[in-house]
Design an enzyme around this catalytic site. Structure first.
Site, mmCIF file in Angstrom:
data_model
loop_
_atom_site.group_PDB
_atom_site.id
_atom_site.type_symbol
_atom_site.label_atom_id
_atom_site.label_comp_id
_atom_site.label_asym_id
_atom_site.label_seq_id
_atom_site.Cartn_x
_atom_site.Cartn_y
_atom_site.Cartn_z
ATOM 1 N N GLY A 111 0.777 -1.241 0.000
ATOM 2 C CA GLY A 111 0.000 0.000 0.000
ATOM 3 C C GLY A 111 0.805 1.287 0.000
ATOM 4 C CD GLU A 148 1.666 0.671 6.923
ATOM 5 O OE1 GLU A 148 1.371 0.833 5.720
ATOM 6 O OE2 GLU A 148 1.249 -0.294 7.577
ATOM 7 C CG ASP A 149 -1.153 1.881 3.264
ATOM 8 O OD1 ASP A 149 -0.885 1.608 4.457
ATOM 9 O OD2 ASP A 149 -1.702 1.064 2.501
ATOM 10 C CG ASP A 160 -7.978 0.596 10.155
ATOM 11 O OD1 ASP A 160 -8.850 1.457 10.111
ATOM 12 O OD2 ASP A 160 -8.247 -0.616 10.189
ATOM 13 C CE LYS A 173 -9.983 3.917 7.543
ATOM 14 N NZ LYS A 173 -10.433 2.576 7.066
ATOM 15 C CG PHE A 177 -12.688 0.042 2.318
ATOM 16 C CD1 PHE A 177 -11.762 -0.619 3.111
ATOM 17 C CD2 PHE A 177 -12.643 -0.155 0.947
ATOM 18 C CE1 PHE A 177 -10.811 -1.461 2.543
ATOM 19 C CE2 PHE A 177 -11.697 -0.989 0.377
ATOM 20 C CZ PHE A 177 -10.777 -1.641 1.185
ATOM 21 N NE ARG A 224 -2.001 -3.151 -4.012
ATOM 22 C CZ ARG A 224 -2.172 -3.311 -2.710
ATOM 23 N NH1 ARG A 224 -2.132 -2.274 -1.914
ATOM 24 N NH2 ARG A 224 -2.383 -4.502 -2.192
HETATM 25 P P1 IMP Z 1 -3.947 -1.556 10.863
HETATM 26 O O1 IMP Z 1 -2.989 -2.656 11.214
HETATM 27 O O2 IMP Z 1 -5.351 -1.915 11.252
HETATM 28 O O3 IMP Z 1 -3.533 -0.215 11.420
HETATM 29 O O4 IMP Z 1 -4.042 -1.454 9.315
HETATM 30 C C1 IMP Z 1 -3.025 -1.150 8.556
HETATM 31 C C2 IMP Z 1 -3.166 -1.683 7.143
HETATM 32 O O5 IMP Z 1 -4.510 -2.020 6.765
HETATM 33 C C3 IMP Z 1 -2.766 -0.572 6.220
HETATM 34 O O6 IMP Z 1 -1.381 -0.579 5.996
HETATM 35 C C4 IMP Z 1 -3.562 -0.871 4.972
HETATM 36 O O7 IMP Z 1 -2.820 -1.734 4.139
HETATM 37 C C5 IMP Z 1 -4.800 -1.557 5.460
HETATM 38 N N1 IMP Z 1 -5.946 -0.604 5.511
HETATM 39 C C6 IMP Z 1 -6.428 0.039 6.599
HETATM 40 N N2 IMP Z 1 -7.480 0.831 6.282
HETATM 41 C C7 IMP Z 1 -7.661 0.686 4.945
HETATM 42 C C8 IMP Z 1 -8.608 1.257 4.006
HETATM 43 O O8 IMP Z 1 -9.487 2.079 4.323
HETATM 44 N N3 IMP Z 1 -8.457 0.847 2.713
HETATM 45 C C9 IMP Z 1 -7.492 -0.040 2.300
HETATM 46 N N4 IMP Z 1 -6.608 -0.582 3.141
HETATM 47 C C10 IMP Z 1 -6.696 -0.236 4.456
HETATM 48 MG MG MG Z 2 -0.368 -1.039 4.371
#
Ligand code: IMP
Ligand code: MG
Length: 178
Positions: free
Chosen positions: A47, A102-103, A106, A135, A156, A169
């Site tokens: 991402g 990171e992208d 979340d 987020k 999302f 992407r």
């Molecule tokens: P986390 O571990 O829950 O913080 O999520 C991190 C990863 O989940 C990110 O690096 C993204 O690859 C993916 N992700 C989280 N939110 C989204 C979204 O809204 N769209 C697409 N990918 C997401």
């Molecule tokens: Mg990611």
């Protein structure tokens, strides 16, 4: 809920121009912080690839790029709650300035997993975390990016590296699925 690519309709949230303006600002701020010191950038695939490429164009310090692959979403639109280290091979990062790219943060599980992994395996000179999107409302663990581009709500998102089941992407802006 959208389950197929054909059903995906996008609402533009962050335009290409807004992305590029903010990334340039962020890149210059980070460049200034390191003040010419060498940095190892770690891009979390897949991402973050678009963001990393545009961000580092603003860096003037000596830098190296590393790529690792983590996944937590699979083909779903919410986090599985489990981080899968697909490929986490890294060189010796002892005494290095490390900047993780990171992208999106979340739940924060991916960020925490990676920060813990680095802390456990290396004595870095410094470790910083930079995410394009934050987020915050979805956070499950206490992590805060040192740098981030935009706050986003609990929707999302796809585009500019973010995917829906591997697709989207390449879209140059960030949109939410409606
Ligand atoms: P986390 O571990 O829950 O913080 O999520 C991190 C990863 O989940 C990110 O690096 C993204 O690859 C993916 N992700 C989280 N939110 C989204 C979204 O809204 N769209 C697409 N990918 C997401
Ligand atoms: Mg990611």
């Amino acid at each position: 809920m959208v389950t197929k690519l054909e059903d995906l309709k996008l609402n533009k949230l962050i335009s290409e121009e807004e992305l590029q303006t903010r990334i340039k600002e962020l890149g210059c701020e980070i460049d200034k912080y390191y003040n010419g010191e060498e940095v190892t950038v770690i891009c979390v695939l897949k991402g973050s690839v678009m963001f990393m490429v545009d961000l580092v164009k603003n860096f003037t310090m000596p830098m190296k790029m590393e790529f690792i692959r983590l996944s937590s979403y699979g083909s779903n639109m919410t986090s599985s709650g489990k981080v899968n280290a697909v490929d986490i091979s890294l060189p010796d990062l002892n005494d290095k300035n490390v900047l993780i790219i990171e992208d999106i943060v979340d739940t924060g599980l991916t960020a925490k997993f990676l920060l813990d992994f680095i802390a456990l395996n290396f004595r870095t000179k410094s470790t910083k975390f930079c995410s394009l999107l934050d987020k915050k409302c979805k956070r499950q663990v206490d992590v805060k990016p040192d740098y981030y581009g935009f706050d986003v709500d609990d929707v999302f998102l796809v585009g500019y590296g973010l995917d829906f089941d591997g697709y989207c992407r390449n879209i140059p802006y960030i949109g939410n699925a409606v």
